[in-house]
Design a protein around this motif. Structure first.
Motif, PDB file in Angstrom:
ATOM      1  N   ASN A 174      -4.340   6.818   0.649  1.00  0.00           N
ATOM      2  CA  ASN A 174      -2.965   7.198   0.956  1.00  0.00           C
ATOM      3  C   ASN A 174      -2.563   6.716   2.343  1.00  0.00           C
ATOM      4  O   ASN A 174      -1.429   6.314   2.575  1.00  0.00           O
ATOM      5  CB  ASN A 174      -2.808   8.723   0.864  1.00  0.00           C
ATOM      6  N   SER A 175      -3.538   6.762   3.288  1.00  0.00           N
ATOM      7  CA  SER A 175      -3.256   6.296   4.636  1.00  0.00           C
ATOM      8  C   SER A 175      -2.921   4.814   4.631  1.00  0.00           C
ATOM      9  O   SER A 175      -2.006   4.355   5.319  1.00  0.00           O
ATOM     10  CB  SER A 175      -4.464   6.556   5.546  1.00  0.00           C
ATOM     11  N   ASP A 176      -3.676   4.024   3.817  1.00  0.00           N
ATOM     12  CA  ASP A 176      -3.409   2.596   3.723  1.00  0.00           C
ATOM     13  C   ASP A 176      -2.011   2.333   3.184  1.00  0.00           C
ATOM     14  O   ASP A 176      -1.308   1.422   3.625  1.00  0.00           O
ATOM     15  CB  ASP A 176      -4.442   1.919   2.813  1.00  0.00           C
ATOM     16  N   LEU A 177      -1.600   3.139   2.186  1.00  0.00           N
ATOM     17  CA  LEU A 177      -0.290   2.943   1.571  1.00  0.00           C
ATOM     18  C   LEU A 177       0.843   3.219   2.547  1.00  0.00           C
ATOM     19  O   LEU A 177       1.941   2.701   2.403  1.00  0.00           O
ATOM     20  CB  LEU A 177      -0.153   3.848   0.342  1.00  0.00           C
ATOM     21  N   LEU A 178       0.561   4.062   3.566  1.00  0.00           N
ATOM     22  CA  LEU A 178       1.593   4.399   4.531  1.00  0.00           C
ATOM     23  C   LEU A 178       1.688   3.381   5.659  1.00  0.00           C
ATOM     24  O   LEU A 178       2.601   3.433   6.473  1.00  0.00           O
ATOM     25  CB  LEU A 178       1.313   5.801   5.108  1.00  0.00           C
ATOM     26  N   GLN A 179       0.709   2.456   5.742  1.00  0.00           N
ATOM     27  CA  GLN A 179       0.747   1.444   6.775  1.00  0.00           C
ATOM     28  C   GLN A 179       1.893   0.475   6.501  1.00  0.00           C
ATOM     29  O   GLN A 179       2.204   0.167   5.347  1.00  0.00           O
ATOM     30  CB  GLN A 179      -0.578   0.670   6.804  1.00  0.00           C
ATOM     31  N   PRO A 180       2.552  -0.029   7.563  1.00  0.00           N
ATOM     32  CA  PRO A 180       3.628  -1.016   7.350  1.00  0.00           C
ATOM     33  C   PRO A 180       3.101  -2.232   6.595  1.00  0.00           C
ATOM     34  O   PRO A 180       2.027  -2.748   6.890  1.00  0.00           O
ATOM     35  CB  PRO A 180       4.039  -1.386   8.785  1.00  0.00           C
ATOM     36  N   LEU A 181       3.867  -2.681   5.614  1.00  0.00           N
ATOM     37  CA  LEU A 181       3.480  -3.840   4.800  1.00  0.00           C
ATOM     38  C   LEU A 181       3.551  -5.102   5.646  1.00  0.00           C
ATOM     39  O   LEU A 181       4.510  -5.316   6.379  1.00  0.00           O
ATOM     40  CB  LEU A 181       4.414  -3.953   3.599  1.00  0.00           C
ATOM     41  N   ARG A 182       2.531  -5.953   5.543  1.00  0.00           N
ATOM     42  CA  ARG A 182       2.490  -7.191   6.324  1.00  0.00           C
ATOM     43  C   ARG A 182       2.153  -8.368   5.425  1.00  0.00           C
ATOM     44  O   ARG A 182       1.255  -8.289   4.588  1.00  0.00           O
ATOM     45  CB  ARG A 182       1.455  -7.086   7.454  1.00  0.00           C
TER      46      ARG A 182
ATOM     47  N   TRP B 142      -1.524  -9.905   4.965  1.00  0.00           N
ATOM     48  CA  TRP B 142      -2.500  -9.277   4.071  1.00  0.00           C
ATOM     49  C   TRP B 142      -2.647 -10.087   2.781  1.00  0.00           C
ATOM     50  O   TRP B 142      -3.681 -10.008   2.114  1.00  0.00           O
ATOM     51  CB  TRP B 142      -2.046  -7.869   3.690  1.00  0.00           C
ATOM     52  N   TYR B 143      -1.626 -10.838   2.430  1.00  0.00           N
ATOM     53  CA  TYR B 143      -1.586 -11.510   1.130  1.00  0.00           C
ATOM     54  C   TYR B 143      -1.622 -13.029   1.256  1.00  0.00           C
ATOM     55  O   TYR B 143      -1.292 -13.734   0.318  1.00  0.00           O
ATOM     56  CB  TYR B 143      -0.308 -11.089   0.393  1.00  0.00           C
ATOM     57  N   TYR B 144      -2.018 -13.535   2.404  1.00  0.00           N
ATOM     58  CA  TYR B 144      -2.054 -14.972   2.649  1.00  0.00           C
ATOM     59  C   TYR B 144      -0.692 -15.602   2.392  1.00  0.00           C
ATOM     60  O   TYR B 144      -0.580 -16.685   1.817  1.00  0.00           O
ATOM     61  CB  TYR B 144      -3.144 -15.641   1.806  1.00  0.00           C
ATOM     62  N   VAL B 145       0.345 -14.899   2.826  1.00  0.00           N
ATOM     63  CA  VAL B 145       1.714 -15.420   2.781  1.00  0.00           C
ATOM     64  C   VAL B 145       2.101 -15.745   4.219  1.00  0.00           C
ATOM     65  O   VAL B 145       1.980 -14.899   5.107  1.00  0.00           O
ATOM     66  CB  VAL B 145       2.696 -14.406   2.170  1.00  0.00           C
ATOM     67  N   SER B 146       2.546 -16.963   4.450  1.00  0.00           N
ATOM     68  CA  SER B 146       2.822 -17.436   5.794  1.00  0.00           C
ATOM     69  C   SER B 146       4.220 -17.041   6.262  1.00  0.00           C
ATOM     70  O   SER B 146       5.183 -17.109   5.499  1.00  0.00           O
ATOM     71  CB  SER B 146       2.674 -18.960   5.834  1.00  0.00           C
TER      72      SER B 146
ATOM     73  N   MET C  39      -1.087 -17.589 -10.838  1.00  0.00           N
ATOM     74  CA  MET C  39      -0.763 -17.568  -9.417  1.00  0.00           C
ATOM     75  C   MET C  39      -2.019 -17.302  -8.603  1.00  0.00           C
ATOM     76  O   MET C  39      -2.950 -16.668  -9.098  1.00  0.00           O
ATOM     77  CB  MET C  39       0.240 -16.451  -9.107  1.00  0.00           C
ATOM     78  N   PRO C  40      -2.063 -17.758  -7.338  1.00  0.00           N
ATOM     79  CA  PRO C  40      -3.153 -17.325  -6.472  1.00  0.00           C
ATOM     80  C   PRO C  40      -3.229 -15.802  -6.460  1.00  0.00           C
ATOM     81  O   PRO C  40      -2.200 -15.131  -6.311  1.00  0.00           O
ATOM     82  CB  PRO C  40      -2.747 -17.886  -5.101  1.00  0.00           C
ATOM     83  N   PRO C  41      -4.409 -15.215  -6.653  1.00  0.00           N
ATOM     84  CA  PRO C  41      -4.528 -13.761  -6.784  1.00  0.00           C
ATOM     85  C   PRO C  41      -3.888 -12.976  -5.647  1.00  0.00           C
ATOM     86  O   PRO C  41      -3.300 -11.919  -5.888  1.00  0.00           O
ATOM     87  CB  PRO C  41      -6.042 -13.548  -6.841  1.00  0.00           C
ATOM     88  N   ALA C  42      -3.981 -13.466  -4.418  1.00  0.00           N
ATOM     89  CA  ALA C  42      -3.394 -12.730  -3.294  1.00  0.00           C
ATOM     90  C   ALA C  42      -1.877 -12.641  -3.422  1.00  0.00           C
ATOM     91  O   ALA C  42      -1.270 -11.616  -3.084  1.00  0.00           O
ATOM     92  CB  ALA C  42      -3.767 -13.400  -1.966  1.00  0.00           C
TER      93      ALA C  42
ATOM     94  N   ILE D 123       3.056  -9.214  -5.149  1.00  0.00           N
ATOM     95  CA  ILE D 123       4.099  -8.822  -6.104  1.00  0.00           C
ATOM     96  C   ILE D 123       3.811  -7.432  -6.667  1.00  0.00           C
ATOM     97  O   ILE D 123       4.715  -6.592  -6.784  1.00  0.00           O
ATOM     98  CB  ILE D 123       4.188  -9.853  -7.246  1.00  0.00           C
ATOM     99  N   GLN D 124       2.558  -7.192  -7.008  1.00  0.00           N
ATOM    100  CA  GLN D 124       2.184  -5.885  -7.550  1.00  0.00           C
ATOM    101  C   GLN D 124       2.458  -4.770  -6.546  1.00  0.00           C
ATOM    102  O   GLN D 124       2.998  -3.716  -6.903  1.00  0.00           O
ATOM    103  CB  GLN D 124       0.709  -5.881  -7.937  1.00  0.00           C
ATOM    104  N   ASP D 125       2.134  -5.006  -5.290  1.00  0.00           N
ATOM    105  CA  ASP D 125       2.355  -3.973  -4.274  1.00  0.00           C
ATOM    106  C   ASP D 125       3.842  -3.727  -4.040  1.00  0.00           C
ATOM    107  O   ASP D 125       4.251  -2.601  -3.735  1.00  0.00           O
ATOM    108  CB  ASP D 125       1.651  -4.346  -2.969  1.00  0.00           C
TER     109      ASP D 125
END
Length: 458
Positions: free
Chosen positions: A11-19, A22-26, A305-308, A313-315
């Motif tokens: 739950n703590s991870d889910l509350l962290q700001p999305l970056r 994390w997903y190898y998106v530049s 698609m690349p898994p990351a 998208i899933q997140d």
């Protein structure tokens, strides 16, 4: 750590700001692979020599013979993600050429072990299928002529090409520019989600405005397809080399990957649905697709698609509260207008895509049928459109019934509007006015769009 501690940590991870990282998106390139490698280590030169000359080898009907003589190379010497991506692209180009060298009437049943075994190994390491995908042909298949120069059609080159001449370069490079045009919108997605989590209406509104502008830039980039790609060449020559061995009447039994699996396997060909862009915007805006279309899109996401990127998208889809619920709950006029504007722009983009598919596929398909029935047409038409594979006349290269699929997806996008009186399909201008307010604000937005587009393409 006991179960309760594990749940608390999750739950703590889910509350962290999305970056994005994390997903190898530049932040600069989005889903595009930054500065792809141009060559593999010397050990892999047999692959490179064939892949660099695939078009010429197809023209001389000698690609299959070259691949059959190719040594079986180990893959454990490939180091790092970028070498693996280049290896996958190299093996993909050879595979598409090998399968389709003689067109739809002389396909193969078996991919030889010298190609199949390393291709499978590299695919497993990357989490990609052993077939040419959008992640290969577009995201990892480019370089700048002048490394310090801008992203423009004149300054971009393909690492590997396929039959179709300048139209192949145009098709892949315009698609790359569409990906790059979307980058400001991709950067804004974490801002939307983080703003929703923080209850920050201003932050979400501003981020949605960036997404609307990015979708507009995507459409502007897509218009370049009419300048750089000949419909007859795309339909009659290029499409077959983007086609797979799933839902394809030319290869109903699939393809055996020798020494990998005895039974034939089926994989879809390249498709715009393999790009992560619209999947992200759909999930963010809450677009729910019809069962058949949704199943196809989910398959593209899960396996092509690349898994990351698929995880990103899933997140987005799992973020709570959802953006749409947040908009409905807050009932803020600027926020609602920003959301509606995004929906309108996405519908407009999908409408434009439908019109483009009509020009590049539906119209040439009709002409091809006419030429085959009447046996007429110019020499150029007979060497392009008339040679098109009949198995693809009603389907996309990914295997979908293309027009019904695109229209259903478009209609589901329109339906996500939060205002009953809003009709994004026919009221894009009205949406823009509602967003911008006075005429001078609309002019300012148009000026900003012009600046962003100019920065990207000039």
């Amino acid at each position: 750590m006991d179960l309760s501690e594990s749940v608390d940590a999750e739950n703590s991870d889910l509350l962290q700001p999305l970056r994005l990282q994390w997903y190898y998106v530049s932040e600069e390139y989005g889903f595009v692979l930054p500065e792809p490698l141009e060559d593999l280590p010397p050990y892999y030169q047999p692959w490179m020599e064939i892949a660099k000359n695939v078009t010429e080898l197809i023209d001389s009907h000698s690609l299959r013979a070259c691949v059959q003589k190719m040594p079986l190379l180990e893959t454990h010497l490939l180091q790092g993600h970028r070498e693996l991506r280049l290896a996958h692209l190299t093996l993909s180009v050879m595979t598409m050429g090998y399968v389709w060298q003689e067109g739809e009437n002389d396909t193969v049943k078996v991919l030889p072990r010298t190609l199949a075994v390393p291709y499978w190994a590299v695919s497993q390491k990357l989490g990609l299928p052993p077939i040419l995908t959008h992640a290969d042909a577009v995201l990892a298949n480019w370089k700048k002529k002048d490394p310090q120069g801008v992203f423009s059609m004149e300054n971009l080159e393909l690492l590997f090409t396929l039959p179709g001449g300048k139209s192949v370069h145009g098709f892949f490079m315009v698609t790359l520019l569409v990906e790059l045009a979307a980058v400001p919108g991709i950067r804004a997605i974490p801002e939307v989600i983080n703003g929703v989590n923080q209850g920050d209406v201003t932050m979400v509104t501003r981020a949605l405005e960036s997404i609307s502008l990015a979708i507009d830039c995507m459409r502007e980039a897509l218009k370049l397809m009419h300048v750089y790609v000949e419909p007859a060449v795309f339909y009659g020559i290029m499409r077959i080399y983007l086609s797979g061995w799933k839902d394809n009447a030319s290869m109903e039994d699939g393809l055996v990957y020798e020494d990998v699996q005895v039974e034939p396997m089926e994989f879809s060909g390249g498709s715009a649905a393999q790009s992560s862009l619209l999947h992200c915007f759909d999930e963010l805006l809450g677009v729910k697709h019809e069962a058949s279309s949704g199943a196809f899109l989910t398959r593209m996401r899960s396996h092509y698609m690349p898994p990351a990127h698929a995880h990103f998208i899933q997140d987005i889809s799992l973020s709570r509260p959802s953006l749409r619920d947040f908009v409905l709950d807050r009932a803020s006029e600027p926020l609602t207008s920003a959301y509606e504007h995004c929906v309108a722009k996405l519908v407009a983009l999908r409408n434009y895509h439908i019109n483009m598919v009509s020009r590049f596929i539906t119209v040439p398909a009709s002409r091809a049928k006419e030429l085959r029935l009447r046996g007429e047409g110019s020499g150029e038409e007979r060497s392009t459109i008339a040679q098109a594979p009949t198995a693809l006349e009603e389907r996309g290269t990914g295997g979908s019934g293309i027009m019904s699929f695109l229209k259903t997806v478009r209609d589901r996008t329109r339906g996500v509007s939060v205002s009953p009186s809003t009709h994004p399909l026919g009221a894009e201008v009205a949406q823009s006015n509602a967003m911008a307010g006075p005429a001078q604000k609309a002019t300012t937005e148009a000026s900003l769009l012009s600046k962003v587009t100019s920065k990207l393409f000039l």
